[in-house]
Design an enzyme around this catalytic site. Structure first.
Site, PDB file in Angstrom:
ATOM      1  N   GLY A  14     -15.728   0.532   3.523  1.00  0.00           N
ATOM      2  CA  GLY A  14     -14.570   1.414   3.343  1.00  0.00           C
ATOM      3  C   GLY A  14     -13.483   1.132   4.354  1.00  0.00           C
ATOM      4  O   GLY A  14     -12.881   2.056   4.910  1.00  0.00           O
ATOM      5  N   TYR A 157     -19.698  17.549  -0.799  1.00  0.00           N
ATOM      6  CA  TYR A 157     -19.285  16.675   0.321  1.00  0.00           C
ATOM      7  C   TYR A 157     -20.015  17.091   1.611  1.00  0.00           C
ATOM      8  O   TYR A 157     -20.564  16.255   2.334  1.00  0.00           O
ATOM      9  CB  TYR A 157     -17.768  16.774   0.495  1.00  0.00           C
TER      10      TYR A 157
HETATM   11  P1  NAP Z   1      -9.764   6.914   2.596  1.00  0.00           P
HETATM   12  O1  NAP Z   1      -8.480   6.784   3.320  1.00  0.00           O
HETATM   13  O2  NAP Z   1      -9.771   7.478   1.216  1.00  0.00           O
HETATM   14  O3  NAP Z   1     -10.500   5.500   2.587  1.00  0.00           O
HETATM   15  C1  NAP Z   1     -11.773   5.394   1.995  1.00  0.00           C
HETATM   16  C2  NAP Z   1     -12.257   3.963   2.057  1.00  0.00           C
HETATM   17  O4  NAP Z   1     -13.575   3.881   1.465  1.00  0.00           O
HETATM   18  C3  NAP Z   1     -11.385   2.994   1.281  1.00  0.00           C
HETATM   19  O5  NAP Z   1     -11.407   1.741   1.913  1.00  0.00           O
HETATM   20  C4  NAP Z   1     -12.088   2.908  -0.075  1.00  0.00           C
HETATM   21  O6  NAP Z   1     -11.721   1.695  -0.733  1.00  0.00           O
HETATM   22  C5  NAP Z   1     -13.547   2.940   0.386  1.00  0.00           C
HETATM   23  N1  NAP Z   1     -14.527   3.367  -0.608  1.00  0.00           N
HETATM   24  C6  NAP Z   1     -14.539   4.524  -1.332  1.00  0.00           C
HETATM   25  N2  NAP Z   1     -15.587   4.532  -2.164  1.00  0.00           N
HETATM   26  C7  NAP Z   1     -16.271   3.369  -1.950  1.00  0.00           C
HETATM   27  C8  NAP Z   1     -17.434   2.794  -2.505  1.00  0.00           C
HETATM   28  N3  NAP Z   1     -18.142   3.403  -3.473  1.00  0.00           N
HETATM   29  N4  NAP Z   1     -17.833   1.585  -2.064  1.00  0.00           N
HETATM   30  C9  NAP Z   1     -17.134   0.941  -1.102  1.00  0.00           C
HETATM   31  N5  NAP Z   1     -16.028   1.429  -0.530  1.00  0.00           N
HETATM   32  C10 NAP Z   1     -15.597   2.630  -0.970  1.00  0.00           C
HETATM   33  O7  NAP Z   1     -10.796   7.839   3.402  1.00  0.00           O
HETATM   34  P2  NAP Z   1     -10.858   8.210   4.960  1.00  0.00           P
HETATM   35  O8  NAP Z   1     -10.124   9.479   5.133  1.00  0.00           O
HETATM   36  O9  NAP Z   1     -10.531   7.036   5.798  1.00  0.00           O
HETATM   37  O10 NAP Z   1     -12.417   8.523   5.078  1.00  0.00           O
HETATM   38  C11 NAP Z   1     -13.325   7.524   5.509  1.00  0.00           C
HETATM   39  C12 NAP Z   1     -14.638   8.184   5.909  1.00  0.00           C
HETATM   40  O11 NAP Z   1     -14.367   9.170   6.898  1.00  0.00           O
HETATM   41  C13 NAP Z   1     -15.329   8.916   4.761  1.00  0.00           C
HETATM   42  O12 NAP Z   1     -16.730   8.761   4.903  1.00  0.00           O
HETATM   43  C14 NAP Z   1     -14.941  10.363   4.996  1.00  0.00           C
HETATM   44  O13 NAP Z   1     -15.887  11.254   4.486  1.00  0.00           O
HETATM   45  C15 NAP Z   1     -14.913  10.413   6.506  1.00  0.00           C
HETATM   46  N6  NAP Z   1     -14.094  11.483   7.071  1.00  0.00           N
HETATM   47  C16 NAP Z   1     -12.732  11.507   6.896  1.00  0.00           C
HETATM   48  C17 NAP Z   1     -11.980  12.520   7.478  1.00  0.00           C
HETATM   49  C18 NAP Z   1     -10.479  12.588   7.368  1.00  0.00           C
HETATM   50  O14 NAP Z   1      -9.904  13.579   7.848  1.00  0.00           O
HETATM   51  N7  NAP Z   1      -9.804  11.617   6.828  1.00  0.00           N
HETATM   52  C19 NAP Z   1     -12.630  13.521   8.207  1.00  0.00           C
HETATM   53  C20 NAP Z   1     -14.013  13.485   8.342  1.00  0.00           C
HETATM   54  C21 NAP Z   1     -14.744  12.436   7.791  1.00  0.00           C
HETATM   55  P3  NAP Z   1     -11.929   1.484  -2.323  1.00  0.00           P
HETATM   56  O15 NAP Z   1     -11.446   2.748  -2.997  1.00  0.00           O
HETATM   57  O16 NAP Z   1     -11.142   0.261  -2.660  1.00  0.00           O
HETATM   58  O17 NAP Z   1     -13.388   1.267  -2.511  1.00  0.00           O
END
Ligand code: NAP
Length: 258
Positions: A14, A157
């Site tokens: 990701g 989630y």
């Molecule tokens: P994001 O901006 O939506 O990015 C998500 C990434 O994961 C993208 O690179 C996406 O690329 C990839 N992805 C999604 N589904 C996938 C799959 N089935 N296989 C491989 N890659 C996949 O999300 P983010 O906010 O950076 O979040 C990243 C992580 O941090 C997640 O685990 C999320 O739960 C956690 N998190 C985020 C926050 C926040 O505030 N942003 C807070 C707490 C935890 P593709 O769609 O091309 O696959």
């Protein structure tokens, strides 16, 4: 201050955007070889090119973490390109909102399959290489949502993110004899593309709920991942680190306003 991680190979799932991209860029800055993984290859390629343009070493790989054969191919690609897997950042995750009553079984399965089973599959794929060299670092991206807090629309989630910590604790015990540590970052609200998708109102409310009065940055999270990956962190396993600017601390809104 810390020993160099130069030359270590890091798989970041990701990492085409958001927190994963931040982790990939930060480890690249330390001289690590990075496998940039997402389902969408061109977006992963853009991040790999960004790292290469800054003088780092990176390769893009398309894999869906819900698919065992694809994550096994991901692990092989890292070994073929860079000769090892030293660090896995199992970060890929999704957070589509659905309240109970409207949430379908398919909604629930997709979130659990991606966030929790995807973690299990990614770790399992990297284990043979880590066990063979008797060492490795596994860093999971969990969340405060689930392990510590709740938010309407995210029961599936929250279950997936709390589940990652349950997985982590037993994995840490099983893998300790091999010199492999398993830890987790628990971000609060971090400014990412995914979060932007939740809308300006949500972001304003979240900023107001953080004692530090800002969202976290992807670098805030990446720095914690870097510490878990460091040689100095060798005795640290089965632990979660909350990165939330104090967001989990106030007992009530009044505590923030006082
Ligand atoms: P994001 O901006 O939506 O990015 C998500 C990434 O994961 C993208 O690179 C996406 O690329 C990839 N992805 C999604 N589904 C996938 C799959 N089935 N296989 C491989 N890659 C996949 O999300 P983010 O906010 O950076 O979040 C990243 C992580 O941090 C997640 O685990 C999320 O739960 C956690 N998190 C985020 C926050 C926040 O505030 N942003 C807070 C707490 C935890 P593709 O769609 O091309 O696959």
């Amino acid at each position: 201050m810390f020993s160099s991680l130069k030359g270590r190979t890091v798989i970041v799932t990701g990492s085409s955007k958001g927190i994963g991209r931040g982790i990939a860029l930060r480890f690249a800055l330390e001289g690590c070889n990075i496998l940039v993984v997402s389902r969408n290859r061109p977006e992963a390629q853009t991040v790999a090119a960004e790292i290469a343009a800054a003088g780092g070493k990176a390769m893009a790989f398309a894999a869906d973490v819900t698919q065992q054969l694809q994550v096994e191919a991901m692990a092989r690609a890292a070994i073929d390109a860079f000769g090892a897997i030293d660090i896995l950042c199992a970060n890929a995750g999704i957070f589509p909102a659905a309240k109970l009553g409207a949430m379908t079984g398919a909604d629930f399965d997709l979130v659990i399959d991606t966030n929790l089973k995807g973690t299990f599959l990614s770790v399992s794929a990297c284990l043979p290489a880590m066990k063979a060299k008797r060492g490795g670092r596994i860093i999971l991206t969990s969340s405060i949502t689930g392990p510590v807090t709740g938010f309407p629309g995210w029961s599936h989630y929250g279950a997936s993110k709390a589940g990652q910590l349950g997985f982590m604790r037993t994995a840490a015990i099983e893998l300790a004899p091999y010199g492999i540590t398993v830890n987790a970052v628990l971000p609060g609200n971090i400014a990412t593309e995914g979060l932007a998708g939740l809308g300006a109102d949500y972001i304003r409310q979240m900023e107001a709920s953080v004692p530090m009065r800002r969202l976290g940055s992807v670098t805030d999270v990446a720095n914690a991942a870097l510490f878990f990956a460091s040689d100095e962190g060798a005795f640290l396993t089965g632990q979660g680190m909350v990165l939330a600017g104090g967001a989990i601390l106030p007992e009530s809104l009044a505590a923030l306003e006082a």
